[in-house]
Design a protein around this motif. Sequence first.
Motif, PDB file in Angstrom:
ATOM      1  N   ALA A 167      -5.944 102.658 -65.067  1.00 54.16           N
ATOM      2  CA  ALA A 167      -6.934 101.946 -65.874  1.00 54.16           C
ATOM      3  C   ALA A 167      -6.591 100.469 -65.987  1.00 54.16           C
ATOM      4  CB  ALA A 167      -7.013 102.580 -67.261  1.00 54.16           C
ATOM      5  N   PHE A 168      -5.315 100.147 -66.121  1.00 52.11           N
ATOM      6  CA  PHE A 168      -4.918  98.741 -66.262  1.00 52.11           C
ATOM      7  C   PHE A 168      -4.904  98.012 -64.931  1.00 52.11           C
ATOM      8  CE2 PHE A 168      -3.707 100.136 -70.396  1.00 52.11           C
ATOM      9  CZ  PHE A 168      -3.755  98.995 -71.181  1.00 52.11           C
ATOM     10  N   PHE A 169      -4.378  98.657 -63.898  1.00 48.49           N
ATOM     11  CA  PHE A 169      -4.329  98.005 -62.593  1.00 48.49           C
ATOM     12  C   PHE A 169      -5.727  97.689 -62.077  1.00 48.49           C
ATOM     13  CE2 PHE A 169      -0.024 100.138 -61.383  1.00 48.49           C
ATOM     14  CZ  PHE A 169       0.591  99.398 -62.375  1.00 48.49           C
ATOM     15  N   SER A 170      -6.690  98.569 -62.360  1.00 46.92           N
ATOM     16  CA  SER A 170      -8.057  98.357 -61.875  1.00 46.92           C
ATOM     17  C   SER A 170      -8.711  97.145 -62.526  1.00 46.92           C
ATOM     18  CB  SER A 170      -8.912  99.604 -62.143  1.00 46.92           C
ATOM     19  OG  SER A 170      -8.385 100.733 -61.471  1.00 46.92           O
ATOM     20  N   ALA A 171      -8.224  96.755 -63.706  1.00 41.34           N
ATOM     21  CA  ALA A 171      -8.842  95.638 -64.425  1.00 41.34           C
ATOM     22  C   ALA A 171      -8.260  94.287 -64.026  1.00 41.34           C
ATOM     23  CB  ALA A 171      -8.674  95.844 -65.931  1.00 41.34           C
ATOM     24  N   ILE A 172      -7.199  94.273 -63.242  1.00 43.40           N
ATOM     25  CA  ILE A 172      -6.580  93.006 -62.837  1.00 43.40           C
ATOM     26  C   ILE A 172      -7.309  92.471 -61.613  1.00 43.40           C
ATOM     27  CG2 ILE A 172      -4.466  91.944 -61.960  1.00 43.40           C
ATOM     28  CD1 ILE A 172      -2.905  93.963 -63.597  1.00 43.40           C
ATOM     29  N   PRO A 173      -7.739  91.197 -61.619  1.00 38.61           N
ATOM     30  CA  PRO A 173      -8.459  90.634 -60.463  1.00 38.61           C
ATOM     31  C   PRO A 173      -7.628  90.719 -59.183  1.00 38.61           C
ATOM     32  CG  PRO A 173      -8.624  89.189 -62.373  1.00 38.61           C
ATOM     33  CD  PRO A 173      -7.625  90.240 -62.728  1.00 38.61           C
ATOM     34  N   ARG A 174      -8.259  91.133 -58.118  1.00 37.92           N
ATOM     35  CA  ARG A 174      -7.571  91.244 -56.831  1.00 37.92           C
ATOM     36  C   ARG A 174      -7.177  89.879 -56.288  1.00 37.92           C
ATOM     37  NH1 ARG A 174      -8.557  96.284 -54.101  1.00 37.92           N
ATOM     38  NH2 ARG A 174      -9.846  97.680 -55.388  1.00 37.92           N
ATOM     39  N   ASP A 175      -7.856  88.827 -56.731  1.00 32.60           N
ATOM     40  CA  ASP A 175      -7.547  87.484 -56.217  1.00 32.60           C
ATOM     41  C   ASP A 175      -6.112  87.083 -56.522  1.00 32.60           C
ATOM     42  OD1 ASP A 175     -10.135  87.388 -55.376  1.00 32.60           O
ATOM     43  OD2 ASP A 175     -10.857  86.169 -57.058  1.00 32.60           O
ATOM     44  N   LEU A 176      -5.579  87.542 -57.641  1.00 35.91           N
ATOM     45  CA  LEU A 176      -4.208  87.190 -57.991  1.00 35.91           C
ATOM     46  C   LEU A 176      -3.217  87.765 -56.982  1.00 35.91           C
ATOM     47  CD1 LEU A 176      -4.376  87.762 -61.861  1.00 35.91           C
ATOM     48  CD2 LEU A 176      -4.542  85.602 -60.609  1.00 35.91           C
TER      49      LEU A 176
END
Length: 281
Positions: free
Chosen positions: A164-173
Amino acid sequence: MDEPAPRLTLPERLGRSLALIALIVGGFFPFVWMLLTSVKTEGELQKFPVQYLPGSLNFANYAQVFTQQPFARFFFNSLTVSLLSTVLAIVVAAPAAYALSRLNIRGRGLLLTLVVAFSMFPVVSLLVPLFRLMRGVHLLNSYPALILPYAALSLPVAILTLVAFFSAIPRDLEAAAMVDGSSRVGALTRVVLPLSAPGVVTAALLVFVNSWNEFLLALSFNTRLDMRTVSVGVTLYQGEFAFPWPLIAAAVVIATVPIVILIAVFQKRFVAGLTAGGVKA
């Protein structure tokens, strides 16, 4: 612009306040009653009508907890097993959750469904095969006999929380980190995990609490007295015909201290992890 929330009427505020008070009392009363019982004598506990407050604080029960049984050893065993199982579960769950949230895995939904399904298995249904496995590899009456099952049984909760948390982090980072030469593992450890600190803390606390409170496997796998854990050790104070409730209550209070300390220290991150994880999932 968002509309302002409607103001509650006096009866509504009173109703919410009463509901909150009832919730707090219902949640804390069992522990408060256990705490009061732990400083009572047997005579005060058996009085009728019930004597809610002790006449004097009897801390001898806490001393007897450590003299009648090797409770310090039980405490050390639980702490060792819970910490190591938590570390192992998070180390395994983090890359698994990262793969499920970032990589284009065929059947990702099915895998998540299987993770949820596995988390619903009652421990008692796994007792016999796990016991035979531990006996076959000669791990009974050892720390790994509990660390490995605890970590495995806690993986579904840890994976779902971290996904749930990893999915909310922008992939651009992560893309920026990999452009700078970082690998997938480097992006996970240097970018994703630090940004998901509340989720990691939440998952770790859930694993630790589950491991600390587990009773059935600890009772079955580690039968030597010096390998008992706190959850099993608390039951050793009762006799065939005697139930020293003040002594048992004191042992329970001592066993609860690590959980209270952890929640107090990591309260903000834990609450943030639970609420944010629930929304992002």
